[in-house]
Design a protein around this motif. Structure first.
Motif, PDB file in Angstrom:
ATOM      1  N   MET A  55       0.839  -1.198   0.000  1.00  0.00           N
ATOM      2  CA  MET A  55       0.000   0.000   0.000  1.00  0.00           C
ATOM      3  C   MET A  55       0.876   1.251   0.000  1.00  0.00           C
ATOM      4  N   GLN A  56       0.436   2.269  -0.768  1.00  0.00           N
ATOM      5  CA  GLN A  56       1.094   3.579  -0.761  1.00  0.00           C
ATOM      6  C   GLN A  56       0.048   4.641  -0.432  1.00  0.00           C
ATOM      7  N   ARG A  57       0.313   5.384   0.631  1.00  0.00           N
ATOM      8  CA  ARG A  57      -0.629   6.414   1.062  1.00  0.00           C
ATOM      9  C   ARG A  57      -0.536   7.647   0.163  1.00  0.00           C
ATOM     10  N   ILE A  58      -1.695   8.176  -0.194  1.00  0.00           N
ATOM     11  CA  ILE A  58      -1.790   9.400  -0.996  1.00  0.00           C
ATOM     12  C   ILE A  58      -2.736  10.358  -0.285  1.00  0.00           C
ATOM     13  N   GLU A  59      -2.304  11.607  -0.136  1.00  0.00           N
ATOM     14  CA  GLU A  59      -3.126  12.616   0.529  1.00  0.00           C
ATOM     15  C   GLU A  59      -3.909  13.410  -0.513  1.00  0.00           C
ATOM     16  N   LEU A  60      -5.195  13.628  -0.225  1.00  0.00           N
ATOM     17  CA  LEU A  60      -6.079  14.314  -1.171  1.00  0.00           C
ATOM     18  C   LEU A  60      -6.299  15.779  -0.836  1.00  0.00           C
ATOM     19  N   ARG A  61      -5.742  16.262   0.252  1.00  0.00           N
ATOM     20  CA  ARG A  61      -5.925  17.676   0.594  1.00  0.00           C
ATOM     21  C   ARG A  61      -5.133  18.581  -0.354  1.00  0.00           C
ATOM     22  N   THR A  62      -5.557  19.840  -0.413  1.00  0.00           N
ATOM     23  CA  THR A  62      -4.848  20.813  -1.252  1.00  0.00           C
ATOM     24  C   THR A  62      -3.443  21.047  -0.703  1.00  0.00           C
ATOM     25  N   ILE A  63      -2.471  21.000  -1.584  1.00  0.00           N
ATOM     26  CA  ILE A  63      -1.059  21.155  -1.217  1.00  0.00           C
ATOM     27  C   ILE A  63      -0.572  22.525  -1.676  1.00  0.00           C
ATOM     28  N   THR A  64       0.123  23.220  -0.792  1.00  0.00           N
ATOM     29  CA  THR A  64       0.716  24.519  -1.127  1.00  0.00           C
ATOM     30  C   THR A  64       2.185  24.307  -1.466  1.00  0.00           C
ATOM     31  N   LEU A  65       2.551  24.685  -2.677  1.00  0.00           N
ATOM     32  CA  LEU A  65       3.928  24.490  -3.155  1.00  0.00           C
ATOM     33  C   LEU A  65       4.550  25.846  -3.442  1.00  0.00           C
ATOM     34  N   ASP A  66       5.641  26.141  -2.756  1.00  0.00           N
ATOM     35  CA  ASP A  66       6.349  27.402  -2.945  1.00  0.00           C
ATOM     36  C   ASP A  66       7.343  27.263  -4.093  1.00  0.00           C
ATOM     37  N   VAL A  67       7.148  28.058  -5.140  1.00  0.00           N
ATOM     38  CA  VAL A  67       8.061  28.037  -6.285  1.00  0.00           C
ATOM     39  C   VAL A  67       9.186  29.023  -6.008  1.00  0.00           C
ATOM     40  N   PRO A  68      10.433  28.576  -5.916  1.00  0.00           N
ATOM     41  CA  PRO A  68      11.546  29.477  -5.579  1.00  0.00           C
ATOM     42  C   PRO A  68      11.764  30.524  -6.656  1.00  0.00           C
ATOM     43  N   PRO A  69      12.446  31.632  -6.322  1.00  0.00           N
ATOM     44  CA  PRO A  69      12.691  32.699  -7.314  1.00  0.00           C
ATOM     45  C   PRO A  69      13.419  32.172  -8.539  1.00  0.00           C
ATOM     46  N   VAL A  90      -4.467  16.110  -5.434  1.00  0.00           N
ATOM     47  CA  VAL A  90      -4.563  14.858  -6.168  1.00  0.00           C
ATOM     48  C   VAL A  90      -6.037  14.471  -6.286  1.00  0.00           C
ATOM     49  N   ILE A  91      -6.502  14.277  -7.490  1.00  0.00           N
ATOM     50  CA  ILE A  91      -7.892  13.873  -7.699  1.00  0.00           C
ATOM     51  C   ILE A  91      -7.991  12.407  -8.134  1.00  0.00           C
ATOM     52  N   ASP A  92      -6.896  11.825  -8.586  1.00  0.00           N
ATOM     53  CA  ASP A  92      -6.883  10.408  -8.971  1.00  0.00           C
ATOM     54  C   ASP A  92      -5.634   9.763  -8.365  1.00  0.00           C
ATOM     55  N   PRO A  93      -5.755   9.132  -7.205  1.00  0.00           N
ATOM     56  CA  PRO A  93      -4.573   8.543  -6.552  1.00  0.00           C
ATOM     57  C   PRO A  93      -3.874   7.499  -7.402  1.00  0.00           C
ATOM     58  N   ASN A  94      -4.629   6.733  -8.170  1.00  0.00           N
ATOM     59  CA  ASN A  94      -4.017   5.677  -8.976  1.00  0.00           C
ATOM     60  C   ASN A  94      -3.034   6.258  -9.995  1.00  0.00           C
ATOM     61  N   ARG A  95      -3.468   7.274 -10.736  1.00  0.00           N
ATOM     62  CA  ARG A  95      -2.583   7.875 -11.730  1.00  0.00           C
ATOM     63  C   ARG A  95      -1.425   8.630 -11.081  1.00  0.00           C
ATOM     64  N   ALA A  96      -1.656   9.236  -9.906  1.00  0.00           N
ATOM     65  CA  ALA A  96      -0.587   9.966  -9.224  1.00  0.00           C
ATOM     66  C   ALA A  96       0.561   9.040  -8.825  1.00  0.00           C
ATOM     67  N   VAL A  97       0.262   7.747  -8.662  1.00  0.00           N
ATOM     68  CA  VAL A  97       1.303   6.786  -8.291  1.00  0.00           C
ATOM     69  C   VAL A  97       1.882   6.094  -9.518  1.00  0.00           C
ATOM     70  N   VAL A  98       1.031   5.757 -10.482  1.00  0.00           N
ATOM     71  CA  VAL A  98       1.469   4.944 -11.616  1.00  0.00           C
ATOM     72  C   VAL A  98       2.094   5.785 -12.733  1.00  0.00           C
ATOM     73  N   GLU A  99       1.550   6.962 -12.990  1.00  0.00           N
ATOM     74  CA  GLU A  99       1.950   7.722 -14.169  1.00  0.00           C
ATOM     75  C   GLU A  99       3.206   8.568 -13.973  1.00  0.00           C
ATOM     76  N   VAL A 100       3.602   8.845 -12.752  1.00  0.00           N
ATOM     77  CA  VAL A 100       4.749   9.717 -12.522  1.00  0.00           C
ATOM     78  C   VAL A 100       5.486   9.270 -11.268  1.00  0.00           C
ATOM     79  N   VAL A 101       6.796   9.455 -11.292  1.00  0.00           N
ATOM     80  CA  VAL A 101       7.618   9.155 -10.118  1.00  0.00           C
ATOM     81  C   VAL A 101       7.697  10.417  -9.259  1.00  0.00           C
ATOM     82  N   ASP A 102       7.187  10.348  -8.034  1.00  0.00           N
ATOM     83  CA  ASP A 102       7.217  11.478  -7.100  1.00  0.00           C
ATOM     84  C   ASP A 102       6.515  12.688  -7.712  1.00  0.00           C
ATOM     85  N   TYR A 103       5.198  12.666  -7.649  1.00  0.00           N
ATOM     86  CA  TYR A 103       4.405  13.737  -8.277  1.00  0.00           C
ATOM     87  C   TYR A 103       4.685  15.099  -7.656  1.00  0.00           C
ATOM     88  N   MET A 104       5.092  15.154  -6.390  1.00  0.00           N
ATOM     89  CA  MET A 104       5.424  16.434  -5.763  1.00  0.00           C
ATOM     90  C   MET A 104       6.636  17.066  -6.451  1.00  0.00           C
TER      91      MET A 104
END
Length: 254
Positions: A55-69, A90-104
């Motif tokens: 099992m791989q846990r995926i969080e569905l809450r909105t994530i705030t990402l700071d883009v550096p200068p 994340v709206i589709d946990p399956n694709r967030a795990v399968v389609e990309v390595v480290d979606y963050m």
């Protein structure tokens, strides 16, 4: 101390208990069974088969990402540093795990490159005055690029634009010149309106000569109210007309 059977039972019981997982309301568990995707489970209590399922846990809450200068050269060749903030979920946990390595990490890198690209296509005045347009463009591009990963980009905001010192001085001088220009224009408009009103007043007085006498009396009243020793008596020009006419005749004869 324990017999072989008891040991086996305890090990089996421990394995069974280890398969119980509790997921929070905003979490999903993506299950792989012998390497194959089974699907997402949760929230609540779920069971993962020990040694068979992972099992791989995926969080569905909105994530705030700071883009550096980011160092950006605008379309009018001005070098600036631009930073932003990104909100996605994340709206589709399956694709967030399968389609990309480290979606963050992938989303962070995509946001940085997109920020440089979009800001580089705009002029400096557009970056400063039309941030909403730039934000909308960034959000549209990022949402399109991350959609195959099961990610929804909700908002992108340009947070800060760092200008060089010489450019700041030039913009301050430009703003001061603009304020002076507006002050001169307002002053000229006031002079024009005042002249227009005086022209209208003279037209009214020319049609009603008695109004000039009333204006003289009003002026005397204003002068007398100041408690000074100066008294002004208006002398109509008509009384001097014969003398002025005679002087002109004498000059002609001479």
């Amino acid at each position: 101390m324990f017999g072989p059977l008891t040991t086996v039972v305890l090990i089996a019981l421990a394995l069974l208990i280890s398969g119980i997982k509790v997921l929070k309301e905003y979490e999903r568990g993506v299950i792989f069974r012998l390497g194959r995707l089974v699907g997402a489970r949760g929230p609540g209590v779920i069971y993962v088969l020990p040694a068979i399922e992972k099992m791989q846990r995926i969080e569905l809450r909105t994530i705030t990402l700071d883009v550096p200068p980011q160092d950006v050269i605008t379309r009018d060749n001005v070098s600036v540093k631009v930073s932003a903030v990104l909100y996605f979920r994340v709206i589709d946990p399956n694709r967030a795990v399968v389609e990309v390595v480290d979606y963050m990490y992938a989303t962070s890198q995509l946001a940085q490159t997109t920020l440089r690209s979009v800001c580089g296509q705009a002029e400096l005045d557009e970056l400063l005055a039309e941030r909403e347009k730039v934000n909308a463009r960034l959000q549209e591009i990022l949402d399109t690029q991350t959609e195959p990963w099961g990610i929804k980009v909700s908002t992108v905001e340009v947070k800060h634009i760092d200008l060089p010192q010489d450019m700041q001085r030039a913009m301050a001088a430009q703003a001061e010149a603009e304020r002076e220009r507006r002050a001169k224009v307002i002053n000229a408009e006031g002079e024009f309106q005042a002249a227009q009103k005086l022209s209208d007043a003279s037209a009214v007085i020319s049609q009603h000569p008695i109004a000039l006498q009333l204006r003289f009396l009003q002026t005397l009243t204003e002068v007398a109210s100041e408690n000074n020793s100066t008294t002004i008596f208006p002398l109509p020009i008509d009384l001097l007309s014969p003398f002025l006419g005679g002087a002109k005749k004498d000059e002609t004869k001479a």
